[in-house]
Design a protein around this motif. Sequence first.
Motif, PDB file in Angstrom:
ATOM      1  N   PRO A  93       0.836  -1.218   0.000  1.00  0.00           N
ATOM      2  CA  PRO A  93       0.000   0.000   0.000  1.00  0.00           C
ATOM      3  C   PRO A  93       0.862   1.256   0.000  1.00  0.00           C
ATOM      4  CG  PRO A  93      -0.716  -1.561   1.694  1.00  0.00           C
ATOM      5  CD  PRO A  93       0.609  -2.039   1.200  1.00  0.00           C
ATOM      6  N   LEU A  94       0.345   2.311  -0.611  1.00  0.00           N
ATOM      7  CA  LEU A  94       1.007   3.604  -0.612  1.00  0.00           C
ATOM      8  C   LEU A  94       0.295   4.517   0.379  1.00  0.00           C
ATOM      9  CD1 LEU A  94       1.299   4.184  -4.474  1.00  0.00           C
ATOM     10  CD2 LEU A  94       3.112   3.409  -2.945  1.00  0.00           C
ATOM     11  N   LEU A  95       1.042   5.196   1.229  1.00  0.00           N
ATOM     12  CA  LEU A  95       0.470   6.165   2.144  1.00  0.00           C
ATOM     13  C   LEU A  95       0.275   7.465   1.365  1.00  0.00           C
ATOM     14  CD1 LEU A  95      -0.391   6.824   5.026  1.00  0.00           C
ATOM     15  CD2 LEU A  95       1.955   7.491   5.514  1.00  0.00           C
ATOM     16  N   VAL A  96      -0.982   7.846   1.119  1.00  0.00           N
ATOM     17  CA  VAL A  96      -1.272   8.967   0.217  1.00  0.00           C
ATOM     18  C   VAL A  96      -1.974  10.131   0.898  1.00  0.00           C
ATOM     19  CG1 VAL A  96      -1.310   7.490  -1.822  1.00  0.00           C
ATOM     20  CG2 VAL A  96      -3.432   7.872  -0.544  1.00  0.00           C
ATOM     21  N   GLY A  97      -2.415   9.962   2.134  1.00  0.00           N
ATOM     22  CA  GLY A  97      -3.084  11.054   2.825  1.00  0.00           C
ATOM     23  C   GLY A  97      -3.185  10.778   4.313  1.00  0.00           C
ATOM     24  N   CYS A  98      -3.438  11.826   5.076  1.00  0.00           N
ATOM     25  CA  CYS A  98      -3.604  11.670   6.515  1.00  0.00           C
ATOM     26  C   CYS A  98      -4.440  12.825   7.053  1.00  0.00           C
ATOM     27  CB  CYS A  98      -2.251  11.608   7.231  1.00  0.00           C
ATOM     28  SG  CYS A  98      -1.180  13.050   6.951  1.00  0.00           S
ATOM     29  N   GLY A  99      -5.006  12.626   8.203  1.00  0.00           N
ATOM     30  CA  GLY A  99      -5.804  13.667   8.839  1.00  0.00           C
ATOM     31  C   GLY A  99      -6.516  13.087  10.038  1.00  0.00           C
ATOM     32  N   GLY A 100      -6.944  13.942  10.933  1.00  0.00           N
ATOM     33  CA  GLY A 100      -7.590  13.418  12.126  1.00  0.00           C
ATOM     34  C   GLY A 100      -8.509  14.415  12.797  1.00  0.00           C
ATOM     35  N   TRP A 101      -8.990  14.005  13.949  1.00  0.00           N
ATOM     36  CA  TRP A 101      -9.799  14.876  14.791  1.00  0.00           C
ATOM     37  C   TRP A 101      -9.236  14.763  16.207  1.00  0.00           C
ATOM     38  CZ3 TRP A 101     -12.989  13.324  18.960  1.00  0.00           C
ATOM     39  CH2 TRP A 101     -13.095  11.938  19.141  1.00  0.00           C
ATOM     40  N   SER A 102      -9.605  15.705  17.051  1.00  0.00           N
ATOM     41  CA  SER A 102      -9.052  15.693  18.403  1.00  0.00           C
ATOM     42  C   SER A 102     -10.111  16.023  19.438  1.00  0.00           C
ATOM     43  CB  SER A 102      -7.899  16.694  18.516  1.00  0.00           C
ATOM     44  OG  SER A 102      -7.360  16.690  19.828  1.00  0.00           O
ATOM     45  N   LYS A 103      -9.992  15.349  20.563  1.00  0.00           N
ATOM     46  CA  LYS A 103     -10.840  15.616  21.724  1.00  0.00           C
ATOM     47  C   LYS A 103     -10.093  16.483  22.728  1.00  0.00           C
ATOM     48  CE  LYS A 103      -9.387  11.059  23.420  1.00  0.00           C
ATOM     49  NZ  LYS A 103      -9.841   9.708  23.798  1.00  0.00           N
ATOM     50  N   ARG A 104      -9.017  17.136  22.262  1.00  0.00           N
ATOM     51  CA  ARG A 104      -8.186  17.985  23.111  1.00  0.00           C
ATOM     52  C   ARG A 104      -8.216  19.431  22.611  1.00  0.00           C
ATOM     53  NH1 ARG A 104      -5.127  14.739  26.461  1.00  0.00           N
ATOM     54  NH2 ARG A 104      -5.199  12.534  25.889  1.00  0.00           N
ATOM     55  N   LYS A 105      -7.696  20.338  23.423  1.00  0.00           N
ATOM     56  CA  LYS A 105      -7.838  21.768  23.165  1.00  0.00           C
ATOM     57  C   LYS A 105      -6.994  22.287  22.004  1.00  0.00           C
ATOM     58  CE  LYS A 105      -9.370  23.304  27.737  1.00  0.00           C
ATOM     59  NZ  LYS A 105      -9.093  24.205  28.887  1.00  0.00           N
ATOM     60  N   THR A 106      -5.856  21.660  21.737  1.00  0.00           N
ATOM     61  CA  THR A 106      -4.963  22.161  20.697  1.00  0.00           C
ATOM     62  C   THR A 106      -5.670  22.236  19.347  1.00  0.00           C
ATOM     63  OG1 THR A 106      -2.996  21.313  21.806  1.00  0.00           O
ATOM     64  CG2 THR A 106      -2.817  21.716  19.444  1.00  0.00           C
ATOM     65  N   LEU A 107      -5.586  23.409  18.703  1.00  0.00           N
ATOM     66  CA  LEU A 107      -6.258  23.613  17.421  1.00  0.00           C
ATOM     67  C   LEU A 107      -5.370  23.239  16.240  1.00  0.00           C
ATOM     68  CD1 LEU A 107      -8.838  24.710  16.049  1.00  0.00           C
ATOM     69  CD2 LEU A 107      -7.755  26.970  16.047  1.00  0.00           C
ATOM     70  N   TYR A 108      -4.066  23.404  16.389  1.00  0.00           N
ATOM     71  CA  TYR A 108      -3.145  23.076  15.299  1.00  0.00           C
ATOM     72  C   TYR A 108      -1.746  22.886  15.866  1.00  0.00           C
ATOM     73  CZ  TYR A 108      -2.335  28.106  15.806  1.00  0.00           C
ATOM     74  OH  TYR A 108      -2.083  29.352  16.325  1.00  0.00           O
ATOM     75  N   GLY A 109      -0.872  22.288  15.053  1.00  0.00           N
ATOM     76  CA  GLY A 109       0.528  22.159  15.426  1.00  0.00           C
ATOM     77  C   GLY A 109       0.954  20.747  15.765  1.00  0.00           C
ATOM     78  N   GLY A 110       2.155  20.385  15.289  1.00  0.00           N
ATOM     79  CA  GLY A 110       2.727  19.080  15.576  1.00  0.00           C
ATOM     80  C   GLY A 110       3.500  19.089  16.882  1.00  0.00           C
ATOM     81  N   ASP A 111       4.249  18.023  17.120  1.00  0.00           N
ATOM     82  CA  ASP A 111       4.976  17.876  18.385  1.00  0.00           C
ATOM     83  C   ASP A 111       5.946  19.027  18.630  1.00  0.00           C
ATOM     84  OD1 ASP A 111       3.656  15.512  18.816  1.00  0.00           O
ATOM     85  OD2 ASP A 111       5.347  14.219  18.266  1.00  0.00           O
ATOM     86  N   ARG A 112       6.689  19.433  17.593  1.00  0.00           N
ATOM     87  CA  ARG A 112       7.675  20.504  17.784  1.00  0.00           C
ATOM     88  C   ARG A 112       7.002  21.819  18.168  1.00  0.00           C
ATOM     89  NH1 ARG A 112      11.314  20.182  12.427  1.00  0.00           N
ATOM     90  NH2 ARG A 112       9.219  19.869  11.583  1.00  0.00           N
ATOM     91  N   TRP A 113       5.871  22.107  17.522  1.00  0.00           N
ATOM     92  CA  TRP A 113       5.146  23.336  17.809  1.00  0.00           C
ATOM     93  C   TRP A 113       4.624  23.335  19.245  1.00  0.00           C
ATOM     94  CZ3 TRP A 113       4.337  28.054  16.026  1.00  0.00           C
ATOM     95  CH2 TRP A 113       3.218  28.768  16.468  1.00  0.00           C
ATOM     96  N   LYS A 114       4.061  22.217  19.668  1.00  0.00           N
ATOM     97  CA  LYS A 114       3.506  22.128  21.013  1.00  0.00           C
ATOM     98  C   LYS A 114       4.606  22.259  22.074  1.00  0.00           C
ATOM     99  CE  LYS A 114       0.433  18.803  21.461  1.00  0.00           C
ATOM    100  NZ  LYS A 114      -0.181  17.469  21.260  1.00  0.00           N
ATOM    101  N   GLU A 115       5.761  21.669  21.801  1.00  0.00           N
ATOM    102  CA  GLU A 115       6.873  21.786  22.734  1.00  0.00           C
ATOM    103  C   GLU A 115       7.366  23.232  22.800  1.00  0.00           C
ATOM    104  OE1 GLU A 115       9.655  20.935  25.560  1.00  0.00           O
ATOM    105  OE2 GLU A 115       7.958  19.714  24.857  1.00  0.00           O
ATOM    106  N   GLN A 116       7.404  23.906  21.660  1.00  0.00           N
ATOM    107  CA  GLN A 116       7.812  25.312  21.625  1.00  0.00           C
ATOM    108  C   GLN A 116       6.842  26.166  22.430  1.00  0.00           C
ATOM    109  OE1 GLN A 116       8.401  26.946  17.654  1.00  0.00           O
ATOM    110  NE2 GLN A 116       7.777  28.968  18.364  1.00  0.00           N
ATOM    111  N   GLN A 117       5.551  25.882  22.311  1.00  0.00           N
ATOM    112  CA  GLN A 117       4.557  26.652  23.063  1.00  0.00           C
ATOM    113  C   GLN A 117       4.719  26.436  24.559  1.00  0.00           C
ATOM    114  OE1 GLN A 117       2.569  28.933  21.303  1.00  0.00           O
ATOM    115  NE2 GLN A 117       4.101  28.162  19.865  1.00  0.00           N
TER     116      GLN A 117
END
Length: 221
Positions: A93-117
């Motif tokens: 299989p080819l990984l062609v897309g990704c996306g999700g939903w969250s039950k947490r407060k963060t609106l955007y940002g990956g691990d690096r962004w959250k650590e910076q905040q």
Amino acid sequence: MWGQPPRLSGEQRSWGFPLMNIRIRLAEARDVPLLRELIEASVRGLQAGDYSPKQLENALCTVYGVDTQLISDGTYFAAEATESSEEDVSATPLLVGCGGWSKRKTLYGGDRWKEQQRKEQRSEHEDSLLDPTQDAAKIRAFFVHPAWARRGIGGKILEACEAAAEAAGFQRLEMGATLTGVPFYRAKGYIELEAAHVPLGHGLTLPIVRMGKSKKTISAS
């Protein structure tokens, strides 16, 4: 694996598109390296018409990235493409897309962004849980590989996210949409709530749009 579509037969090429199966599954920790590559390819390949090269490069070093909390929560999806061929049932299989939903407060940002905040706030920042009866679940981190854009992959992932969030009791959804993503989400029933600017450093910002959707609209979509 991820990347370019597989080689097509002469008959498939004559139709103008490959016969592919798209499978939406929960992302796993082992997917993280490929997810990072996919995100980088998607950002550079699809967002160049809305942001400058400097904005994109800085965003890739800060706000864009994998949020492993979503994977741990079981709320992040991966889209895999496999060729519809009875002759090759073992095709990778080819990984062609990704996306999700969250039950947490963060609106955007990956691990690096959250650590910076966390560091900038100089306090323990907890990505605390939302109250489904009061808060809107977050639609998070949608990316599709440029070679697979406009094939309905983002829509399939969004349907999975909306169904899962509704099953968890959420009445509303919201997101921080990139300028590139606004037309897609608008077509899916989301409305613009407010404009925002994500600080990237070096005097740069990334304009985004907070968008939302109610349960009534979710159920009707």
